[in-house]
Design a protein around this motif. Structure first.
Motif, mmCIF file in Angstrom:
data_model
loop_
_atom_site.group_PDB
_atom_site.id
_atom_site.type_symbol
_atom_site.label_atom_id
_atom_site.label_comp_id
_atom_site.label_asym_id
_atom_site.label_seq_id
_atom_site.Cartn_x
_atom_site.Cartn_y
_atom_site.Cartn_z
ATOM 1 N N LEU A 23 19.844 -16.539 31.733
ATOM 2 C CA LEU A 23 20.364 -17.488 32.183
ATOM 3 C C LEU A 23 19.216 -18.774 32.360
ATOM 4 C CD1 LEU A 23 23.416 -16.618 34.491
ATOM 5 C CD2 LEU A 23 23.259 -17.452 32.277
ATOM 6 N N THR A 54 27.033 -17.840 30.573
ATOM 7 C CA THR A 54 27.236 -17.944 31.950
ATOM 8 C C THR A 54 28.596 -17.205 32.115
ATOM 9 O OG1 THR A 54 26.062 -20.044 32.598
ATOM 10 C CG2 THR A 54 27.660 -19.312 34.197
ATOM 11 N N HIS A 80 31.669 -18.907 41.129
ATOM 12 C CA HIS A 80 31.457 -18.872 39.821
ATOM 13 C C HIS A 80 32.181 -19.924 38.873
ATOM 14 C CE1 HIS A 80 30.145 -14.353 39.651
ATOM 15 N NE2 HIS A 80 29.306 -15.086 40.187
ATOM 16 N N LEU A 113 21.742 -22.131 40.212
ATOM 17 C CA LEU A 113 21.598 -20.584 40.022
ATOM 18 C C LEU A 113 20.815 -19.838 41.113
ATOM 19 C CD1 LEU A 113 22.660 -18.540 37.987
ATOM 20 C CD2 LEU A 113 20.909 -19.484 36.447
#
Ligand code: FEO
Length: 134
Positions: A23, A54, A80, A113
Motif C-alpha cells: 500500500l 486497499t 476501513h 494509513l
C-alpha cells in the motif's frame, strides 16, 4: 521517495506487513506521479489501483479478525470503510476535474494509513496469538 517502510511499523504478521508495504509502495507511486506532473489518466489509474489493493488488504485483515473473534472488529471495519470511501471520492473528483491534485492529497493518504497501522492495526497485533497467525 515520499515514504519509507520501517520495521517499527510491523504488526508481527508477515502477510499483513507485506500488504501494508505494498500500500505504501502505491502511495509512493502516486506521489511521484503528482510531483513529476504525469497525465491525469495515469494518476487516476494509480488511485484506482490503490483503492483495489486497499480493499483487498482490508478484507484480508477483517477475515483474520473475524476468524479470531477480535473484539474491536466492528469499529476497525468502520475506519476501513471511511478510508476506502475517501480514496474513491478523490479518484472520482480528480477524474471529473472537480479537485486539483495536490501534495496535500498524497500526504493525507500516507498519514491516514501510517496512523492507522501504528495506532489501530497494532492493537490487534498484541491480541492475536502470534504462534497461530502467520
Ligand atoms: Fe491494515 Fe486496518 O488496515
Amino acid at each position: 521517495m515520499f515514504f519509507k517502510w520501517s520495521d517499527s511499523y510491523s504488526v508481527k504478521i508477515l502477510s499483513v506487513d507485506r500488504e501494508h508495504q505494498k500500500l505504501f509502495d502505491i502511495i509512493n507511486e502516486f506521489y511521484d506521479q503528482l510531483m513529476t506532473k504525469q497525465a491525469k489518466q495515469l494518476i487516476v489509474e494509480t488511485l484506482a489501483n490503490l483503492s483495489m489493493y486497499t480493499k483487498t488488504h482490508f478484507r484480508n485483515e477483517e477475515l483474520l479478525m473475524q476468524k479470531y473473534g477480535y473484539p474491536k472488529y466492528a469499529e476497525h471495519k468502520t475506519l476501513h470503510e471511511q478510508y476506502v470511501a475517501k480514496i474513491d471520492e478523490y479518484k472520482e473528483k480528480i477524474a471529473a476535474n472537480k479537485i486539483v491534485m495536490t501534495h496535500e492529497l498524497a500526504t493525507f493518504l500516507k498519514d491516514w494509513l501510517l496512523n492507522h497501522v501504528l495506532k489501530i492495526d497494532k492493537q490487534y497485533s498484541s491480541f492475536f496469538d502470534l504462534n497461530i497467525v502467520k
